[in-house]
Design an enzyme around this catalytic site. Structure first.
Site, PDB file in Angstrom:
ATOM      1  N   ARG A 102       0.814  -1.214   0.000  1.00  0.00           N
ATOM      2  CA  ARG A 102       0.000   0.000   0.000  1.00  0.00           C
ATOM      3  C   ARG A 102       0.847   1.264   0.000  1.00  0.00           C
ATOM      4  O   ARG A 102       0.351   2.350   0.277  1.00  0.00           O
ATOM      5  CB  ARG A 102      -0.952  -0.044   1.196  1.00  0.00           C
ATOM      6  CG  ARG A 102      -1.881  -1.243   1.117  1.00  0.00           C
ATOM      7  CD  ARG A 102      -2.768  -1.376   2.301  1.00  0.00           C
ATOM      8  NE  ARG A 102      -3.623  -0.240   2.529  1.00  0.00           N
ATOM      9  CZ  ARG A 102      -4.724   0.028   1.841  1.00  0.00           C
ATOM     10  NH1 ARG A 102      -5.074  -0.751   0.844  1.00  0.00           N
ATOM     11  NH2 ARG A 102      -5.444   1.085   2.129  1.00  0.00           N
ATOM     12  N   ARG A 131     -10.397  -2.543   2.563  1.00  0.00           N
ATOM     13  CA  ARG A 131      -9.380  -1.486   2.683  1.00  0.00           C
ATOM     14  C   ARG A 131      -9.569  -0.342   1.690  1.00  0.00           C
ATOM     15  O   ARG A 131      -8.744  -0.112   0.800  1.00  0.00           O
ATOM     16  CB  ARG A 131      -7.982  -2.084   2.557  1.00  0.00           C
ATOM     17  CG  ARG A 131      -7.698  -3.089   3.635  1.00  0.00           C
ATOM     18  CD  ARG A 131      -6.313  -3.605   3.599  1.00  0.00           C
ATOM     19  NE  ARG A 131      -5.383  -2.791   4.364  1.00  0.00           N
ATOM     20  CZ  ARG A 131      -4.142  -3.150   4.635  1.00  0.00           C
ATOM     21  NH1 ARG A 131      -3.690  -4.296   4.202  1.00  0.00           N
ATOM     22  NH2 ARG A 131      -3.349  -2.364   5.328  1.00  0.00           N
ATOM     23  N   ASP A 314      -2.338  -5.458  14.798  1.00  0.00           N
ATOM     24  CA  ASP A 314      -1.279  -6.354  14.326  1.00  0.00           C
ATOM     25  C   ASP A 314      -0.702  -7.235  15.445  1.00  0.00           C
ATOM     26  O   ASP A 314       0.135  -8.099  15.188  1.00  0.00           O
ATOM     27  CB  ASP A 314      -0.129  -5.555  13.683  1.00  0.00           C
ATOM     28  CG  ASP A 314      -0.585  -4.784  12.468  1.00  0.00           C
ATOM     29  OD1 ASP A 314      -1.561  -4.021  12.593  1.00  0.00           O
ATOM     30  OD2 ASP A 314       0.018  -4.912  11.406  1.00  0.00           O
TER      31      ASP A 314
HETATM   32  C1  UD1 Z   1      -1.624   0.442   8.716  1.00  0.00           C
HETATM   33  C2  UD1 Z   1      -0.558  -0.607   8.935  1.00  0.00           C
HETATM   34  C3  UD1 Z   1      -1.169  -1.920   9.359  1.00  0.00           C
HETATM   35  C4  UD1 Z   1      -2.070  -1.722  10.566  1.00  0.00           C
HETATM   36  C5  UD1 Z   1      -3.075  -0.605  10.312  1.00  0.00           C
HETATM   37  C6  UD1 Z   1      -3.891  -0.258  11.546  1.00  0.00           C
HETATM   38  C7  UD1 Z   1       1.157  -0.003   7.357  1.00  0.00           C
HETATM   39  C8  UD1 Z   1       1.895  -0.353   6.130  1.00  0.00           C
HETATM   40  N1  UD1 Z   1       0.156  -0.805   7.686  1.00  0.00           N
HETATM   41  O1  UD1 Z   1      -2.444   0.006   7.635  1.00  0.00           O
HETATM   42  O2  UD1 Z   1      -0.107  -2.811   9.710  1.00  0.00           O
HETATM   43  O3  UD1 Z   1      -2.768  -2.918  10.832  1.00  0.00           O
HETATM   44  O4  UD1 Z   1      -2.382   0.590   9.905  1.00  0.00           O
HETATM   45  O5  UD1 Z   1      -3.049   0.069  12.608  1.00  0.00           O
HETATM   46  O6  UD1 Z   1       1.472   0.946   8.059  1.00  0.00           O
HETATM   47  N2  UD1 Z   1     -10.074   2.908   6.027  1.00  0.00           N
HETATM   48  C9  UD1 Z   1     -11.135   3.415   5.318  1.00  0.00           C
HETATM   49  N3  UD1 Z   1     -10.874   4.380   4.369  1.00  0.00           N
HETATM   50  C10 UD1 Z   1      -9.616   4.847   4.138  1.00  0.00           C
HETATM   51  C11 UD1 Z   1      -8.545   4.310   4.875  1.00  0.00           C
HETATM   52  C12 UD1 Z   1      -8.805   3.334   5.821  1.00  0.00           C
HETATM   53  O7  UD1 Z   1     -12.279   3.019   5.507  1.00  0.00           O
HETATM   54  O8  UD1 Z   1      -9.441   5.727   3.278  1.00  0.00           O
HETATM   55  C13 UD1 Z   1     -10.326   1.842   7.032  1.00  0.00           C
HETATM   56  C14 UD1 Z   1      -9.664   0.527   6.639  1.00  0.00           C
HETATM   57  O9  UD1 Z   1     -10.465  -0.208   5.756  1.00  0.00           O
HETATM   58  C15 UD1 Z   1      -9.519  -0.141   7.985  1.00  0.00           C
HETATM   59  C16 UD1 Z   1      -9.258   1.021   8.933  1.00  0.00           C
HETATM   60  O10 UD1 Z   1      -9.711   2.183   8.267  1.00  0.00           O
HETATM   61  O11 UD1 Z   1     -10.712  -0.765   8.337  1.00  0.00           O
HETATM   62  C17 UD1 Z   1      -7.817   1.173   9.334  1.00  0.00           C
HETATM   63  O12 UD1 Z   1      -7.033   1.364   8.180  1.00  0.00           O
HETATM   64  P1  UD1 Z   1      -5.676   2.192   8.191  1.00  0.00           P
HETATM   65  O13 UD1 Z   1      -5.451   2.740   9.562  1.00  0.00           O
HETATM   66  O14 UD1 Z   1      -5.690   3.136   7.058  1.00  0.00           O
HETATM   67  O15 UD1 Z   1      -4.611   1.049   7.948  1.00  0.00           O
HETATM   68  P2  UD1 Z   1      -3.425   1.040   6.906  1.00  0.00           P
HETATM   69  O16 UD1 Z   1      -2.765   2.371   6.862  1.00  0.00           O
HETATM   70  O17 UD1 Z   1      -3.865   0.403   5.655  1.00  0.00           O
END
Ligand code: UD1
Length: 442
Positions: A102, A131, A314
């Site tokens: 990502r 995601r 995690d």
């Molecule tokens: C990052 C970490 C991952 C960790 C997660 C939560 C990295 C590379 N990965 O993932 O290891 O498990 O944080 O601590 O740093 N969401 C939306 N819309 C968006 C963005 C996110 O609905 O635009 C939702 C996602 O679907 C999910 C939640 O928000 O349900 C958390 O996602 P996010 O905090 O963005 O995780 P990542 O950055 O992908």
């Protein structure tokens, strides 16, 4: 018991003979979730930036390839990378990087500042739910970017990003980082409210400040960023990986061993340490790390994953493994990702008693209430585990499969190990040095 690996059955695999206690010492590597983001942040300046303590893992390799594909020069000296973006020469990320991880989406800010345009392929990463990236895109649009999506590509355009007040509908880690990278060079002061404040984000803020940014974390999860004209080179050391530290801590507890985890930081592990204390895992905080031990029996608990400073999603997978050995019924409520329990299916085949539920079990309701996502589980223990042939579905599940195999009676074959090597540096060497009976087949 032999079960058929579902996919990814080709290629390298681990053969693990369970039963050995893990004893000794390992050093925690640099945090994947800080290092990869910080490599991208280096593109905000034409000066060289040196990042120290970069872990040698698949996701770093993939990020380095991604940046080099854009013309960036990277000088690697063991764990130290010097990244020079003066030669950055395109605003389009190759489709070859789509679905790998990502990281590409974080390039939007740096590419917009340099070219006024960013073309980013659709994203990959672990398969743990849909995601979406709406929070990223809404924030960027609020800063004046125009986003279109066609043929598997996002095109984002902005002659100039303007500062604004953004309130995230959920404290997304990636969206917070994305907007930070966009805001540091935007005109005026950007406020990102209801933002994520994970230690890796704080560490990236420290890098940005060293590069010349004006960035502050204020009350109520609010980042306030005063845009500056230009950023400069800097030297920054990536924080230790709190996920790796917790994972090995649980490995010590589950195998009946004792492992000193050098560089594990209590600061970043507060909620984890509280949780394992309730389970009965002994640990001792030392100035240069944490010593994790084991006990004869463990107690069941109720745990809910949450955004920082809550219990990290995690940590959930190794923690579920720990609960399979606790005396009684535990509950785990996953509130960050809607679909992060798929991996438990293979653990059940190995003998674990885990039941998935769509209700919000635990003490609070989350945004997945009444949505039919299997986002809570009941774990009953203790249960002996049998060896199996299992295929790793995603990175963090991978470590819990390794734990299961280390405890199981017999020889397990684990495929899909690329997933685990994306995020854990020299995992085989570290495990072996602690006494694990594990080898890799090519
Ligand atoms: C990052 C970490 C991952 C960790 C997660 C939560 C990295 C590379 N990965 O993932 O290891 O498990 O944080 O601590 O740093 N969401 C939306 N819309 C968006 C963005 C996110 O609905 O635009 C939702 C996602 O679907 C999910 C939640 O928000 O349900 C958390 O996602 P996010 O905090 O963005 O995780 P990542 O950055 O992908």
């Amino acid at each position: 018991m032999k079960t058929t690996p579902k996919n990814n059955s080709q290629g390298r695999s681990y053969i693990v003979r369970g039963g050995n206690p893990l004893n000794g010492e390992i050093s925690v590597s640099g945090a994947k979730n800080a290092a990869t983001k910080q490599m991208v942040a280096c593109l905000l300046t034409s000066d060289p930036v040196t990042l120290k303590n970069i872990p040698q893992i698949g996701d770093v390799e993939a990020t380095a390839e991604l940046l080099e594909g854009l013309g960036v020069k990277i000088e690697k000296n063991d764990q130290d990378y010097t990244i020079s973006a003066a030669s950055l020469n395109t605003s389009k990320v190759s489709a070859a990087f789509s679905r790998k991880n990502r990281i590409p989406i974080l390039l939007i800010g740096p590419l917009l500042h340099r070219f006024g345009e960013a073309r980013i392929p659709m994203l990959g990463g672990c398969k743990i739910g849909p995601r979406p990236i709406d929070i990223h895109m809404q924030g960027l649009e609020k800063m004046g970017a125009e986003v279109t999506c066609e043929d598997g590509y996002y095109t984002i355009r902005a002659k100039e990003l303007k500062a604004t007040m953004i309130e995230l509908r959920f404290p997304s880690v990636g969206a917070t980082e994305n907007l930070m990278l966009a805001a540091v060079l935007a005109k005026g002061t950007t406020t990102i409210a209801n933002a994520a404040i994970e230690p890796e984000i704080m560490d990236t803020a420290k890098l940005l400040q060293a590069m010349g940014a004006i960035i502050n974390l204020e009350a109520n999860r609010t980042w306030v960023i005063e845009g500056v004209e230009k950023l400069n080179g800097a030297v920054h050391e990536v924080i230790p990986d709190r996920i790796e530290a917790a994972s090995f801590g649980i490995a010590a507890a589950l195998t009946g061993g004792s492992v000193f985890i050098r560089n594990a930081r209590q600061n970043d592990l507060l909620s984890f340490l509280n949780a394992i204390r309730k389970v009965g895992v002994p640990f001792t905080i030392q100035s240069d790390g944490i010593l994790f031990g084991s006990a004869e029996s463990y107690k069941p608990v109720v745990i809910e994953t949450d955004v920082h400073p809550g219990f990290m999603t995690d940590w959930q997978q190794p923690f579920v493994m720990l609960l399979t050995q606790a005396n009684g019924v535990s509950i785990v409520h996953e509130t960050i990702f809607e679909d992060r329990f798929g991996y438990t299916e293979s653990l059940k085949q190995m003998g674990a008693h885990i039941q998935l539920h769509s209700d919000c079990l635990g003490s609070k309701e989350c945004r997945y209430k009444h949505q039919n996502y299997m986002h809570s589980c009941i774990v009953s223990g203790p249960t002996p585990l049998k060896a199996a042939d299992i295929c790793i579905p995603d990175l963090r599940a991978g470590f819990s499969y390794l734990l299961a195999a280390l405890m199981a009676d017999g020889e397990s074959h684990i495929t899909g190990i690329d997933h685990i090597e994306r995020g854990y540096e020299k995992i085989l060497d570290k495990m072996k040095s602690l006494g694990a009976d594990i080898e890799v087949t090519e």
